[in-house]
Design a protein around this motif. Structure first.
Motif: not given
Length: 252
Positions: A17-21, A210-217
């Motif tokens: 999601d953080a990269i492109v949805g 967990a979602n925030v962790t993935g989002s940061l990466v």
């Protein structure tokens, strides 16, 4: 074990999601698989309770390194909020079933256009300025906000595509801007689900972390590798969305 599985899915969803949805492509099926007897509205509420934090954090991270046109995107985010509420209301009176077979066709068009225009989104060259850019962004926010509230799959990816194609942004700036609008639409959806009791908060906290962790990466990778990397992930996500939505529409 169930919570660990869902947290892992939420982490991957936040990353994508953080990269492109398109994070819902990962987390929503995982929720349906892990909690098969749970009401779908509750599963969507859990998904939103996690993804809203990931998109918000991604917006903050992007804003530190990428110039977001705040006078343009804040009205677009507000329009997205309004549109999402309207879409959520509309789904209570009109079934979105007709979109199931239309969505894969639209996604194929988006994929084909992006592949054909090999330089699309590589350069940040806004086509509009001033009030025209603000109105165009708000129209996109309202339209995709309504879609997110009414149906939902691929909202983040559609936002990125329309900001690239319609406003002339590169994929990195489009993704950063899309996160702001998508955060607003997620807030609207979460508020509605919460008011109707369709959020399990004991799941929401773990999945949000967990979602925030993935989002940061994911955000760091996008910022490090730039528009070309985001374009590549966009093509992969849209292809996956075509496969998933085609299966749901024609084979299920």
């Amino acid at each position: 074990m169930e919570l660990f599985w869902l947290a892992s899915a939420s982490l991957l969803a936040g990353f994508v999601d953080a990269i492109v949805g398109g994070g819902g492509l990962v987390l929503v099926p995982a929720l349906f698989a892990a909690l098969p007897t749970t009401h779908p509205a509750t599963l969507f509420g859990i998904n939103k309770s996690a993804s809203v934090w990931g998109t918000a954090i991604a917006t903050l991270q992007y804003s530190r390194r990428v110039r977001i046109a705040w006078p343009v995107m804040l009205p677009a985010a507000f329009a997205g909020l309004v549109g999402a509420f309207a879409g959520a209301w509309a789904v209570t009176v009109v079934s979105p079933t007709f979109l199931r077979k239309l969505l894969p066709v639209v996604l194929v068009g988006v994929l084909a256009y992006t592949l054909a225009k090999k330089k699309l989104g590589h350069e940040h060259a806004p086509r509009l300025s001033g009030r025209r850019e603000t109105l165009a962004a708000a129209a996109i926010g309202l339209l995709l906000g309504f879609y997110d509230g009414f149906f939902g799959p691929g909202t983040g990816s559609f936002l990125v595509f329309l900001f690239v194609r319609g406003l002339g942004y590169d994929f990195l700036h489009a993704s950063a801007s899309a996160k702001l609008v998508n955060t607003a639409t997620n807030i609207a959806a979460l508020a509605l689900f919460a008011m109707k009791g369709h959020v399990w908060w004991h799941y929401a906290l773990a999945l949000a972390v967990a979602n925030v962790t993935g989002s940061l990466v994911g955000t760091r990778l996008a910022l490090r590798h730039g528009a070309g990397f985001v374009r590549g992930v966009f093509l992969l996500v849209v292809t996956a969305l075509i496969c998933k939505t085609s299966y749901d529409a024609f084979l299920r």
